[in-house]
Design an enzyme around this catalytic site. Structure first.
Site, mmCIF file in Angstrom:
data_model
loop_
_atom_site.group_PDB
_atom_site.id
_atom_site.type_symbol
_atom_site.label_atom_id
_atom_site.label_comp_id
_atom_site.label_asym_id
_atom_site.label_seq_id
_atom_site.Cartn_x
_atom_site.Cartn_y
_atom_site.Cartn_z
ATOM 1 C CG HIS A 1 -1.688 1.273 1.396
ATOM 2 N ND1 HIS A 1 -2.675 1.650 0.522
ATOM 3 C CD2 HIS A 1 -1.604 2.270 2.321
ATOM 4 C CE1 HIS A 1 -3.179 2.815 0.892
ATOM 5 N NE2 HIS A 1 -2.546 3.211 1.988
ATOM 6 C CE LYS B 1 0.120 6.073 1.093
ATOM 7 N NZ LYS B 1 -0.643 6.363 2.314
ATOM 8 C CG ASP C 1 -4.948 2.870 -2.958
ATOM 9 O OD1 ASP C 1 -4.888 3.358 -1.803
ATOM 10 O OD2 ASP C 1 -5.699 1.925 -3.250
ATOM 11 N NE ARG D 1 17.781 19.451 13.409
ATOM 12 C CZ ARG D 1 17.767 20.580 14.132
ATOM 13 N NH1 ARG D 1 17.671 20.535 15.448
ATOM 14 N NH2 ARG D 1 17.858 21.749 13.516
#
Length: 311
Positions: free
Chosen positions: A142, A163, A181, A247
Site C-alpha cells: 500500500h 501520499k 494506492d 538531522r
C-alpha cells in the site's frame, strides 16, 4: 511455500513476435514457469540425464551445423529424441529451415515449434530478460511510486498521510507517476526491484474530496510511466513532538523488500512542510550517494577537522 508464477506461451509468442510453425491442441494452455532457456547441444549429442524439459529449447546455427555434420539417419534420430523428450517449446532462430522430421514428430507429441528471424544470442538475452520480469517474485504494498529526477521513490505511510497529494504535486513539477494506492513490486534480479501499478488502477489517483483523477488525461502522457526501479523508500509519518529525527543524514536506514535492502528515510509530515521539494532533494541526494558522494559524511569530516584545529 514459494509461489510459482507462470506466463502463457501464447503471450510470449505474441510479445516477442515469434512465428508458430506447429501449434498443438494444448498450445493455448501451455504455461512457462521458469525464466531460463536452453540450447540443447548436449541433448542433440544424445545426453539427456540433465535435460530440462520445462525450458524453451533454442536451436541456432551452431546446433544446425552440428546436426548437418551427422549421418542423415543419426541426425533424424537425434531430432526425434529431442522432440520425444517433450520440451515445453522448441524455438528456431535466424529463420533457419525446420526439418520435416521435427514438424512430423512435434505434431504427434504435441510440442510447439516456433521460429524467429533474429539471431540466437540477442533472442536468448531478450527472452531471459522478458521471462525474468514476468516470472519474478512479487509483493503488493500500500503506497505510491513516483519517478523523480530518474530515481524511483516508493512512498509509504498511513492512509490519509498525504501520499496521493504529494504524488500529484510532483507530477505538476514535471515528474512522473507510476502507481498510487497500490504498488506491485517485482524482484527482477538479485539487486533490483521494479514497481508498477495494478492494471485496473494504472494512471489513476484517488484524492479525497475530488474522487478519482486520471493523471494521464489531465497532465499528458509525459506525466506517467508504466514501470520504475525502486531506488529509495520514503516513510511518511505524522510529526511527533519530542521525537528525535535524523538531522544530519548520518544514519543509513534500509528496508528489506523481497530479500533486497533498499535505502529508506523517514519524513515527518506537518502543516507547512513542502513535501514535494523535500522528496526532490531526497531523490537527488540518493543519486549522489549512489555515485559515491555522501554529503553527510563530507560535512562530518570537515567538522572533525575544524574541531581538531580548534583543539
Amino acid at each position: 511455500m514459494k509461489k510459482i508464477y507462470t506466463i502463457p506461451l501464447s503471450k510470449i509468442v505474441e510479445d516477442q513476435h515469434f512465428e508458430v510453425v506447429v501449434r498443438p491442441d494444448c498450445y493455448e494452455e501451455t504455461l512457462i514457469d521458469t525464466p531460463e532457456v536452453n540450447r540443447p547441444g548436449l541433448a542433440l549429442a544424445g545426453f539427456y540425464e540433465v535435460f530440462e524439459e520445462d525450458r524453451i529449447q533454442l536451436i541456432g546455427k551452431a546446433e544446425t551445423r552440428y546436426l548437418n555434420s551427422l549421418e542423415p539417419s543419426t541426425k533424424r534420430l537425434m531430432l526425434q529424441k529431442l522432440v520425444e523428450a517433450k520440451p515445453v517449446a522448441i524455438l528456431y532462430t535466424t529463420g533457419l529451415p525446420i526439418d520435416d522430421v521435427v514438424i512430423e514428430r512435434a505434431r504427434m507429441q504435441q510440442v510447439p515449434i516456433l521460429r524467429t528471424q533474429n539471431k540466437t544470442s540477442p533472442v536468448m538475452a531478450a527472452l531471459i530478460s522478458y521471462l525474468n520480469t514476468h516470472l519474478a517474485p512479487r509483493i503488493t504494498r500500500h503506497g505510491g511510486l513516483v519517478e523523480v529526477y530518474g530515481e524511483g521513490l516508493l512512498l509509504l505511510g498511513d492512509s490519509g498521510i498525504g501520499k496521493s497529494e504529494t504524488a500529484i504535486e510532483l507530477v505538476k513539477r514535471g515528474h512522473r507517476l507510476i502507481a498510487d494506492d497500490a504498488v506491485e513490486i517485482k524482484r527482477v534480479s538479485d539487486r533490483t526491484l521494479v514497481g508498477a501499478a495494478p492494471e485496473i488502477i494504472r494512471h489513476y489517483v484517488e484524492m479525497r474530496g475530488i474522487g478519482i483523477v486520471d493523471v494521464r488525461r489531465l497532465f499528458g502522457m509525459g506525466a506517467v510511466k508504466e514501470t520504475e526501479r525502486v531506488d529509495l523508500v520514503i516513510q511518511l509519518e505524522n510529526w511527533v513532538e519530542g521525537k528525535m529525527y535524523d538531522r544530519m543524514g548520518m544514519d543509513e536506514e534500509t528496508i528489506n523488500i523481497l530479500g533486497i535492502e533498499i535505502p529508506s528515510i523517514t519524513v515527518p509530515v506537518r502543516p507547512g512542510r513542502n513535501l514535494a521539494i523535500i522528496l526532490e532533494i531526497a531523490a537527488m541526494n540518493n543519486r549522489l550517494k549512489r555515485m559515491g558522494y555522501n554529503t553527510a559524511e563530507e560535512f562530518n569530516k570537515k567538522l572533525m577537522r575544524q574541531m581538531g584545529i580548534e583543539e
